[in-house]
Design an enzyme around this catalytic site. Structure first.
Site, mmCIF file in Angstrom:
data_model
loop_
_atom_site.group_PDB
_atom_site.id
_atom_site.type_symbol
_atom_site.label_atom_id
_atom_site.label_comp_id
_atom_site.label_asym_id
_atom_site.label_seq_id
_atom_site.Cartn_x
_atom_site.Cartn_y
_atom_site.Cartn_z
ATOM 1 N N ARG A 170 0.849 -1.211 0.000
ATOM 2 C CA ARG A 170 0.000 0.000 0.000
ATOM 3 C C ARG A 170 0.877 1.251 0.000
ATOM 4 N NH1 ARG A 170 -4.591 0.125 4.365
ATOM 5 N NH2 ARG A 170 -5.285 1.924 3.142
ATOM 6 N N CYS A 177 -1.170 6.401 8.900
ATOM 7 C CA CYS A 177 -1.530 5.141 8.240
ATOM 8 C C CYS A 177 -2.613 5.493 7.232
ATOM 9 C CB CYS A 177 -1.988 4.111 9.262
ATOM 10 S SG CYS A 177 -3.322 4.695 10.335
#
Length: 272
Positions: free
Chosen positions: A182, A238
């Site tokens: 990611r 995040c």
């Protein structure tokens, strides 16, 4: 408690199940199925544990900016904490989940942000608890009344403007806590845009625990952050400011107290 005050073992918690100065909070949650955690809690949980929901309790409603899990309103959260018997700066709160601290760390971080440092996460989560042979129940505890008057530590959190202005400064490090693929933008299961904030380094949050959800030794946490230790400020993010808290927990266990949460995280960054 073990060698650091941020984590308790199943053995320790079992020995303190009836301690009126300990409040246990079940934080189980599933991003894929937001009702699942509550359902699991109703079916079985650690005796005496209350439930706090990531979406309903540990976040505030989503708006245009602020990411997928904006921080909850401090006084609303404080009221909820008081309703489960937490006495500000007195009660030891033990948070657990079954996701390698992903959601328990959010409560750990939020309590400290509100000025309540007396909080720990349960090592190994619910699975570790059950594997050790300790009991679960479906009995929902009755609300107890505590008093919780937050004293916000505003310096613990940063926003989009702060990150934009300071991320390239030589004494600031920006840490992306998501999985490597990611971070590299090869896969993006949740947010509209893939990739990472320019200049961020990648420290996936799953590296804080082993596959069973037990914390890796303190020496390994120290080793993990060694390169960043001289940095004056470590800004951690995040996808939405939840699993970044696992890295913030790891930093403190390593004895590094310069970590701050970019609460909106990637989901906020791409909204600008």
């Amino acid at each position: 408690m073990n060698n650091n005050q941020f984590v308790v073992s199943p053995e320790w918690l079992f020995a303190h199940l009836n301690d009126f100065q300990v409040v246990i909070v079940d934080c189980r949650f599933s991003l894929a199925d937001p009702q699942l955690g509550k359902k699991q809690y109703q079916e079985s949980h650690i005796p005496g544990a209350y439930y706090l929901d990531l979406n309903q309790d540990l976040s505030s409603p989503v708006s245009e900016h602020g990411g997928r899990h904006p921080l909850p309103h401090p006084h609303e959260l404080a009221d909820k904490l008081a309703q489960i018997g937490i006495e500000f700066q007195k009660t030891l709160v033990v948070a657990y989940d079954d996701s390698r601290f992903a959601f328990a760390s959010r409560l750990w971080w939020l309590l400290r942000y509100l000025g309540h440092d007396n909080v720990a996460v349960l090592d190994g989560g619910l699975t570790g608890w059950q594997k050790a042979g300790y009991p679960v129940t479906n009995e929902i505890p009755v609300p107890k009344m505590g008093t919780f008057t937050p004293q916000l530590k505003d310096e613990q959190v940063v926003d989009y403007t702060y990150v934009k202005n300071f991320k390239d400064s030589p004494d600031v490090t920006l840490v992306d806590s998501r999985e490597g693929d990611r971070y590299r933008g090869e896969r993006e299961p949740i947010d509209k845009i893939a990739g990472h904030i320019p200049g961020a380094v990648n420290y996936p949050w799953q590296e804080v625990t082993d596959a069973s959800g037990f914390l890796l030794p303190q020496s390994e946490q120290r080793q993990r952050w060694k390169q960043l230790e001289p940095t004056k400020e470590i800004l951690v993010y995040c996808g939405s400011g939840v699993t970044a808290c696992v890295n913030l927990l790891s930093l403190e266990i390593a004895g590094i107290y310069t970590g701050k949460l970019y609460a909106g995280s990637w989901s906020d960054w791409i909204s600008h």
